[in-house]
Write a protein that holds these residues in place. Structure first.
Motif, PDB file in Angstrom:
ATOM      1  N   THR A 133      30.575 -32.700  12.740  1.00  0.00           N
ATOM      2  CA  THR A 133      31.307 -31.921  12.265  1.00  0.00           C
ATOM      3  C   THR A 133      30.898 -29.828  13.441  1.00  0.00           C
ATOM      4  N   SER A 134      30.879 -29.275  12.946  1.00  0.00           N
ATOM      5  CA  SER A 134      30.506 -27.651  13.454  1.00  0.00           C
ATOM      6  C   SER A 134      28.925 -27.251  13.482  1.00  0.00           C
ATOM      7  N   ASP A 135      28.945 -27.535  12.407  1.00  0.00           N
ATOM      8  CA  ASP A 135      27.247 -27.868  12.144  1.00  0.00           C
ATOM      9  C   ASP A 135      26.093 -28.347  13.032  1.00  0.00           C
ATOM     10  N   ASP A 136      24.736 -28.129  13.823  1.00  0.00           N
ATOM     11  CA  ASP A 136      24.203 -29.254  14.624  1.00  0.00           C
ATOM     12  C   ASP A 136      23.201 -29.675  13.573  1.00  0.00           C
ATOM     13  N   MET A 137      22.588 -29.104  12.367  1.00  0.00           N
ATOM     14  CA  MET A 137      21.285 -29.983  11.344  1.00  0.00           C
ATOM     15  C   MET A 137      22.369 -29.914  10.855  1.00  0.00           C
ATOM     16  N   MET A 138      23.354 -30.486  10.292  1.00  0.00           N
ATOM     17  CA  MET A 138      23.982 -30.748   9.728  1.00  0.00           C
ATOM     18  C   MET A 138      23.974 -32.467  10.185  1.00  0.00           C
ATOM     19  N   ASN A 139      24.374 -32.297  11.249  1.00  0.00           N
ATOM     20  CA  ASN A 139      25.097 -33.728  12.523  1.00  0.00           C
ATOM     21  C   ASN A 139      23.389 -34.460  12.337  1.00  0.00           C
ATOM     22  N   LEU A 140      22.232 -33.430  11.964  1.00  0.00           N
ATOM     23  CA  LEU A 140      21.049 -34.047  12.042  1.00  0.00           C
ATOM     24  C   LEU A 140      20.731 -34.926  11.138  1.00  0.00           C
ATOM     25  N   GLN A 141      20.765 -33.918  10.028  1.00  0.00           N
ATOM     26  CA  GLN A 141      21.038 -34.768   8.613  1.00  0.00           C
ATOM     27  C   GLN A 141      21.579 -35.963   8.765  1.00  0.00           C
ATOM     28  N   ILE A 142      22.215 -35.929   8.853  1.00  0.00           N
ATOM     29  CA  ILE A 142      23.196 -37.014   8.417  1.00  0.00           C
ATOM     30  C   ILE A 142      22.598 -38.247   8.987  1.00  0.00           C
ATOM     31  N   ARG A 195      23.940 -46.987  15.239  1.00  0.00           N
ATOM     32  CA  ARG A 195      23.776 -46.742  15.997  1.00  0.00           C
ATOM     33  C   ARG A 195      24.372 -45.051  15.600  1.00  0.00           C
ATOM     34  N   THR A 196      23.799 -43.831  16.248  1.00  0.00           N
ATOM     35  CA  THR A 196      24.727 -42.692  16.287  1.00  0.00           C
ATOM     36  C   THR A 196      24.660 -42.094  16.782  1.00  0.00           C
ATOM     37  N   ILE A 197      25.920 -41.631  17.077  1.00  0.00           N
ATOM     38  CA  ILE A 197      26.837 -40.559  18.278  1.00  0.00           C
ATOM     39  C   ILE A 197      26.412 -39.326  17.358  1.00  0.00           C
ATOM     40  N   VAL A 198      25.950 -37.819  18.400  1.00  0.00           N
ATOM     41  CA  VAL A 198      26.004 -36.657  17.281  1.00  0.00           C
ATOM     42  C   VAL A 198      26.524 -36.259  18.617  1.00  0.00           C
ATOM     43  N   ARG A 199      27.311 -35.024  17.666  1.00  0.00           N
ATOM     44  CA  ARG A 199      27.361 -33.736  18.515  1.00  0.00           C
ATOM     45  C   ARG A 199      26.468 -32.757  18.381  1.00  0.00           C
ATOM     46  N   LEU A 200      26.227 -31.885  19.435  1.00  0.00           N
ATOM     47  CA  LEU A 200      25.553 -30.407  19.594  1.00  0.00           C
ATOM     48  C   LEU A 200      25.154 -29.912  20.053  1.00  0.00           C
ATOM     49  N   PHE A 201      25.598 -28.154  20.006  1.00  0.00           N
ATOM     50  CA  PHE A 201      26.151 -27.535  20.746  1.00  0.00           C
ATOM     51  C   PHE A 201      25.632 -27.057  21.978  1.00  0.00           C
ATOM     52  N   ASP A 202      23.774 -27.112  22.205  1.00  0.00           N
ATOM     53  CA  ASP A 202      22.731 -27.240  22.489  1.00  0.00           C
ATOM     54  C   ASP A 202      22.369 -28.320  23.595  1.00  0.00           C
ATOM     55  N   ASP A 203      23.249 -28.047  25.076  1.00  0.00           N
ATOM     56  CA  ASP A 203      22.211 -29.341  26.027  1.00  0.00           C
ATOM     57  C   ASP A 203      20.928 -29.842  26.118  1.00  0.00           C
ATOM     58  N   ASP A 204      20.250 -28.690  25.687  1.00  0.00           N
ATOM     59  CA  ASP A 204      19.032 -29.134  26.091  1.00  0.00           C
ATOM     60  C   ASP A 204      18.507 -29.863  24.295  1.00  0.00           C
ATOM     61  N   ALA A 239      23.271 -38.718  22.095  1.00  0.00           N
ATOM     62  CA  ALA A 239      23.489 -36.889  21.788  1.00  0.00           C
ATOM     63  C   ALA A 239      24.675 -35.904  22.836  1.00  0.00           C
ATOM     64  N   PHE A 240      25.872 -35.602  22.561  1.00  0.00           N
ATOM     65  CA  PHE A 240      26.922 -34.630  22.995  1.00  0.00           C
ATOM     66  C   PHE A 240      26.675 -33.894  22.581  1.00  0.00           C
ATOM     67  N   SER A 241      27.090 -32.665  23.968  1.00  0.00           N
ATOM     68  CA  SER A 241      27.309 -31.271  23.766  1.00  0.00           C
ATOM     69  C   SER A 241      28.662 -30.782  23.634  1.00  0.00           C
ATOM     70  N   ALA A 242      29.475 -30.280  22.313  1.00  0.00           N
ATOM     71  CA  ALA A 242      30.252 -30.094  22.475  1.00  0.00           C
ATOM     72  C   ALA A 242      31.249 -29.815  24.274  1.00  0.00           C
ATOM     73  N   SER A 243      30.287 -28.509  23.822  1.00  0.00           N
ATOM     74  CA  SER A 243      30.580 -27.913  25.161  1.00  0.00           C
ATOM     75  C   SER A 243      30.470 -28.954  26.463  1.00  0.00           C
ATOM     76  N   ALA A 244      30.663 -30.211  26.937  1.00  0.00           N
ATOM     77  CA  ALA A 244      30.183 -30.671  28.094  1.00  0.00           C
ATOM     78  C   ALA A 244      31.503 -31.640  28.074  1.00  0.00           C
ATOM     79  N   LEU A 245      31.392 -32.823  26.922  1.00  0.00           N
ATOM     80  CA  LEU A 245      32.263 -33.332  26.786  1.00  0.00           C
ATOM     81  C   LEU A 245      33.553 -32.791  25.305  1.00  0.00           C
TER      82      LEU A 245
END
Length: 356
Positions: free
Chosen positions: A208-217, A229-238, A252-258
């Motif tokens: 989803t487009s919401d980092d916190m929602m992805n983490l909550q899910i 197994r959980t594969i999470v999309r996050l905007f921030d690399d750190d 956990a992958f940054s959408a801006s990097a992958l």
């Protein structure tokens, strides 16, 4: 993640065949009411005809089975007995075909609509299909990234179920055309996750487009199935790196990097070390270990690179690590090779390495 390489999967052709069988069985299951009504009509019609025939002194039929067969033949206008003289029995020769035509006609019409118009299949259909899934992937989010991940998973031949609360009509129709079931609901709710078959799935991808929602899910998914197994999309690399260690997330992958194919590769248990885009083509570094029955054993580095259109950048044998191995060096069992290729090629290499 190399421990996931030991999980064997059926070949793509077999999965497609299984999908078609699953689709057909669910389709037939939707019309069990019509089938049951048709059967009851034959039984009751045969019993009534036999009872009247015996009361009127007719020599045929001799038994209930024969009467049921007669009722069935009447429906298809193929009666195997002479036309009776009594009007009470003559009625059956006209009523039975009408009843059969109504039941079968409606059933065949509905069957044809659902067979050729997948968009007409409702939520009950989606749930029935999902009930046949196991060892699959759950994809939460069908936005722009989620749709690209779905397309990549479809291209890889991976079985998956989508969850989307407010799907875009155009993207939704495309995914439905792939025979992919979709659960419309909030992925934060346990019942929605269970509807998607999470308890039988091996991986959930949160796009989803919401980092916190992805983490909550991800947290809710772990509460439903701790081993998922959980594969999470996050905007921030750190933030992505911190999330992996803090919440025990698989990846956990940054959408801006992958790009989306990398998410699909991770969901398909293909270990991606690094990903780059060259001339609008996504290429990945991945490691595989050769099993004892791998057909790659005995082949030389140059031969594998030529046949599979990839580059072997590292060969690890025991404690020895050979960067850019010699083209004429043959591979052995338990060799670990690092290859550079696109996602589809990596999946093929993984299967060859496993000997599947």
């Amino acid at each position: 993640m190399l421990r996931f390489l030991n999980r064997r999967r059926a070949p793509r052709w077999l999965r497609r065949w299984r999908d078609n069988v699953r689709d057909t069985l669910v389709l037939l299951g939707q019309f069990r009411g019509s089938i049951l009504a048709f059967g009851v009509t034959i039984v009751i019609g045969g019993w009534l005809y036999l009872t009247l025939a015996q009361q009127l002194g007719e020599p045929e039929p001799h038994s209930l089975i024969a009467a049921m067969y007669l009722a069935l033949s009447m429906i298809f206008l193929q009666s195997n007995v002479p036309f009776p003289a009594e009007w009470q029995l003559q009625i059956f020769f006209f009523i039975m075909p009408l009843i059969g035509l109504i039941i079968l006609g409606q059933g065949f019409a509905d069957f044809g609509v659902l067979l050729f118009n997948k968009r007409a299949r409702g939520e009950a259909w989606q749930m029935a299909v999902i009930d046949t899934y196991s060892n699959h992937i759950v994809l939460a989010g069908l936005g722009h990234l989620g749709f690209r991940v779905a397309r990549a998973l479809h291209d890889l031949g991976e079985p998956f179920v989508c969850i989307e609360q407010n799907p875009n009509a155009e993207l939704l129709s495309q995914v439905i055309d792939w025979n992919v079931p979709i659960v419309q609901g909030d992925a934060l709710k346990h019942d929605v996750l269970r509807k998607a078959g999470l308890e039988r799935a091996h991986t959930i991808v949160l796009a989803t487009s919401d980092d916190m929602m992805n983490l909550q899910i991800a947290i809710h998914a772990r509460s439903v199935k701790p081993s998922i197994r959980t594969i999470v999309r996050l905007f921030d690399d750190d933030f992505a790196r911190e999330v992996i260690s803090a919440f025990n997330i698989t990846s956990a992958f940054s959408a801006s990097a992958l790009a989306a194919p990398t998410f699909a590769a991770a969901a398909a248990d293909i270990e991606v070390v690094q990903s780059v885009t060259l001339n609008e083509r996504v290429l990945n570094l991945s490691r595989v270990v050769l099993a004892a029955n791998s057909p790659l054993i005995g082949k030389k580095v140059a031969q594998i690179e030529h046949e599979l259109d990839l580059s072997i950048v590292l060969l690890k044998r025991g404690k020895e690590a050979d960067l850019h191995p010699d083209n004429n060096r043959p591979l052995k069992a338990e060799d670990e090779i690092t290859v550079f290729a696109d996602t589809a090629t990596l999946q093929r290499v993984k299967r060859l390495a496993q000997g599947t």
